[in-house]
Write an enzyme that holds these catalytic residues in place. Sequence first.
Site, short mmCIF file in Angstrom:
data_model
loop_
_atom_site.label_atom_id
_atom_site.label_comp_id
_atom_site.label_asym_id
_atom_site.label_seq_id
_atom_site.Cartn_x
_atom_site.Cartn_y
_atom_site.Cartn_z
N ALA A 1 31.34 14.85 -10.29
CA ALA A 1 30.24 14.34 -9.47
C ALA A 1 29.75 15.41 -8.50
O ALA A 1 30.54 16.16 -7.92
CB ALA A 1 30.69 13.11 -8.70
N LYS B 1 13.16 19.40 -19.23
CA LYS B 1 11.76 19.30 -18.84
C LYS B 1 10.87 19.87 -19.95
O LYS B 1 9.82 19.32 -20.30
CB LYS B 1 11.51 20.03 -17.53
CG LYS B 1 10.10 19.92 -17.00
CD LYS B 1 9.90 20.73 -15.73
CE LYS B 1 10.69 20.20 -14.57
NZ LYS B 1 10.37 20.90 -13.30
N THR C 1 30.88 26.94 -4.32
CA THR C 1 31.83 27.99 -3.98
C THR C 1 32.92 27.45 -3.05
O THR C 1 34.10 27.77 -3.21
CB THR C 1 31.11 29.18 -3.33
OG1 THR C 1 30.09 29.65 -4.22
CG2 THR C 1 32.07 30.32 -3.03
N PRO D 1 13.25 29.69 -3.59
CA PRO D 1 13.20 30.61 -2.44
C PRO D 1 13.99 31.89 -2.68
O PRO D 1 13.57 32.97 -2.28
CB PRO D 1 13.82 29.78 -1.30
CG PRO D 1 13.63 28.36 -1.71
CD PRO D 1 13.72 28.35 -3.21
#
EC number: 4.2.1.47
Length: 341
Positions: free
Chosen positions: A80, A201, A163, A288
Amino acid sequence: MTKRALITGITGQDGSYLAEHLLAEGYEVWGVIRGQANPHRSRIDRLLSEVKLVEGDLLDQSSLVKAVDLAQPDEVYNLAAISYVPLSWQQSELTGGVTGLGVLRMLEAIRMVSDFGGSRTPTGRQIRFYQASSSEMFGKVAETPQHERTIFHPRSPYGVAKTYGHFITKNYRESFGMFGVSGILFNHESPRRGTEFITRKITLAAARISLGQQAKLPLGNMDAKRDWGFAGDYVEAMRLMLQHEQPQDYVIGTGVMHSVKDVLTIAFDAVGLNWHDYVYLDPQLVRPAEVDTLCANAEKAEAELGWKPSVQFRELIEMMVEADLRRASRIRRDEDEPDQW
């Protein structure tokens, strides 16, 4: 003795494939779900006669303790997470709480239910823990291909959270003697992949455009390259890691990179179209901080676990297009046909 497995994220792509795989291996399978209204529960509807479900949330320590205590598992698979990278920028704090600290909460739940030091069930069996780590931890890569000793340089809140989960698992292994491993899985796809992810997609758009249900497809960076494999192959590696004599971390991937444009070419070729006529760049979809190149060196997994991928890239994308054509055609006919993928 029948093994028991507890899976968080069982309604996700990996969770559903893992549940099927473990059932086929003779396991008793338990799944943690966030309430009965889970929007992805349909992925495991066909398994509900064989899988036991228990409510739990990676944000709620007490619910995880109850889930582990009820299931009394031999193995816990923590799949999850908030796993969609763009969403992690929009909800970075939530991503840290679920994808990062959620791992800590599950490790603590295992410790609290079992004996404090050795993480054993009341029957004396050690609870083995699998953490779903990610190739996104490598981020701005220091070398190519990436292996178990490659340094991490994550480039998104998702990568940073993964991480943390990776290192806290290693910390519990070294500090408390827990059998905890992390599978550093590179991108893995299937017809069950969420429609927000780039491969799905594309395959869904190719199917819909070929049927006249969609006109165009906006995308971000189409030059990004990834190591894409089939999710059904990768869940087998998860189980193999927990059967190994010593807890170790493994990189799992195909070792072959393809670009987003390669996905487009195969997907639109499968429906007889040229993707250049339908796909355009939307600057708002560019990350970004982009991760340009991810490629796995999975030699350790092959040598020690005997694991190798079985589904090739073209076969994977064509499989996904075929499934999306079936879905899109079914919607057009307004049929309520069960999904076999």
